[in-house]
Design an enzyme around this catalytic site. Structure first.
Site, PDB file in Angstrom:
ATOM      1  CE  LYS A  57      -4.193  -1.686   0.291  1.00 47.13           C
ATOM      2  NZ  LYS A  57      -5.140  -1.668  -0.961  1.00 47.13           N
TER       3      LYS A  57
ATOM      4  CD  GLU B 211     -10.050   3.895   0.646  1.00 51.12           C
ATOM      5  OE1 GLU B 211      -9.342   2.809   0.247  1.00 51.12           O
ATOM      6  OE2 GLU B 211     -10.232   5.022   0.206  1.00 51.12           O
TER       7      GLU B 211
ATOM      8  CB  SER C  12      -0.406  -8.185  -0.773  1.00 53.18           C
ATOM      9  OG  SER C  12      -1.329  -8.808   0.062  1.00 53.18           O
TER      10      SER C  12
END
Length: 400
Positions: free
Chosen positions: A89, A111, A375
């Site tokens: 991210k 969010e 991830s």
């Protein structure tokens, strides 16, 4: 090109920008400025420098010796879990935060579901002296409480969302509502969802993942992998992992959705298998909805995959049969997570564990090259893993 989109942000029939008129100026400005800075050498130089010296890129491409023997293939993990903040991210958060500053924005809203995007945004806002407000569903705040504490420690204001299912979808809803009433702020979307140009921006920024994979494989004397496997909710890490291989049909691309308790139950988040075409959060895509077009509640043990839609690029790739979609239940993902811990000493995020579970669903030819994007790291999910372990793999009820 499979990844080609038109000037209005449509990938085939999916995408577009279905937004309130009050946000049209924001979206138009964002698209205009992004098109400029995407090609700006100095902007890209700063972005790459931060990725290298702050985030810690390139992330390793780790060969799993024991894993490979078990599955009769050469399995590599793209270690996005080793990024600063513990997931992929941060790649997107850094890029969009730099863009927000170029737009003269001083306040970032975002969010988060699993909390990893929230941490990444809070981190970059601290780094770049930007005010930060994170919307997070109440249920997700409870199951990812350690990440809530990290966001607050970094100076972010974390706003609980009590509406709807109190998960990621509702956090997006509240973010958009706030943005409509406060258009002077910058909405930093965390996945390849939302109105154009967000799916384009996020996939471009995450493309660093497959860019590095190509370079790292070349150094090993490998021209291209046989498989790339990624978990998928909205689709940011999948977009980044697939990006530079979309036009190479020799590379099989697999995306694994969260089936929850099963695709034939109401407790699922498998959008491709259980959804239909519709508009969600500003774009045309596949949506979990009823016959009246009302968005359905979703469920997954993995907060980052607990979302009733999918990015428009991925919807198009599914329709064109370029990406094969699989689905894994909570139990399958948890067992895959424990297997990686036992065999390789790595604790994966529950999101990533869905991708790992695909190994039991595919018959590999001997020595095929398989890349799995890890991830995120799994320390945020250790309480859930512990609950599951204590139940001895027998309880099929949701673990909250």
């Amino acid at each position: 090109m499979f990844s080609k989109r038109n000037k209005n942000g449509f990938y085939g029939e999916f995408g577009g920008s279905f937004i309130p008129e009050m946000l049209r100026d924001n979206i138009n400005e964002l698209e205009e400025k992004y098109n400029i800075y995407q090609k700006d050498i100095e902007f890209q130089k700063i972005y790459r420098k931060i990725l290298k010296n702050y985030v810690g890129r390139p992330t390793p491409l780790f060969f799993c010796k024991t894993y490979s023997k078990r599955y009769n293939a050469k399995i590599y993990l793209k270690r996005e879990d080793l990024n600063h903040t513990g997931s992929h991210k941060i790649n997107n958060a850094i890029g969009q935060s730099l863009l927000a500053k170029k737009l003269g924005k001083k306040k970032i809203i975002a969010e988060t579901g699993a909390g990893q995007h929230g941490i990444a945004v809070a981190t970059t806002c601290s780094l770049m002296n930007l005010e930060c407000m994170i919307f997070m569903g109440e249920i997700d705040m409870h199951r990812q409480y350690s990440n809530v504490l990290i966001m607050k420690s970094l100076g972010a204001k974390v706003i609980p969302v009590y509406s709807g299912s109190k998960t990621l979808k509702d956090a997006v809803n509240e973010s958009i509502r706030y943005w409509i009433n406060n258009p002077e702020s910058y909405y930093l979307i965390g996945s390849t969802v939302g109105p154009h140009p967000y799916p384009m921006i996020v996939s471009d920024l995450q493309s660093i993942i497959s860019e590095e994979i190509k370079i790292q494989l070349k150094k090993k004397g490998i021209i291209y992998p046989n498989y790339i496997i990624s978990c998928i909710g909205g689709g940011s890490n999948a977009a980044g992992s697939f990006y530079h291989y979309l036009d190479n049909k020799k590379v099989k691309l697999l995306a694994v959705e969260a089936a929850g308790l099963g695709i034939h139950t109401k407790k699922t988040a498998a959008t491709i298998f259980c959804g239909s075409k519709g508009i969600l959060h500003g774009s045309m895509t596949f949506v979990l909805q009823n016959q009246d077009g009302q968005v359905l509640p979703t469920y997954s043990i993995s907060p980052g995959l607990d979302y009733p839609g999918i990015g428009p690029m991925h919807a198009d790739l599914f329709m064109k049969k370029r990406v094969k979609f699989l689905h894994s239940t909570d139990n399958e993902a948890l067992q895959a997570g424990f297997e990686l811990m036992k065999l390789e000493g790595i604790i994966p995020a529950l999101e990533s564990a869905h991708a790992l579970s695909a190994l039991k669903k595919i018959f590999f030819k001997k020595n095929e090259i398989v890349i799995i994007t890890l991830s995120g790291r799994g320390d945020k999910d250790i309480n859930v893993y512990n609950q599951f372990m204590n139940k001895n793999f027998l309880n099929h009820e949701p673990i909250t």
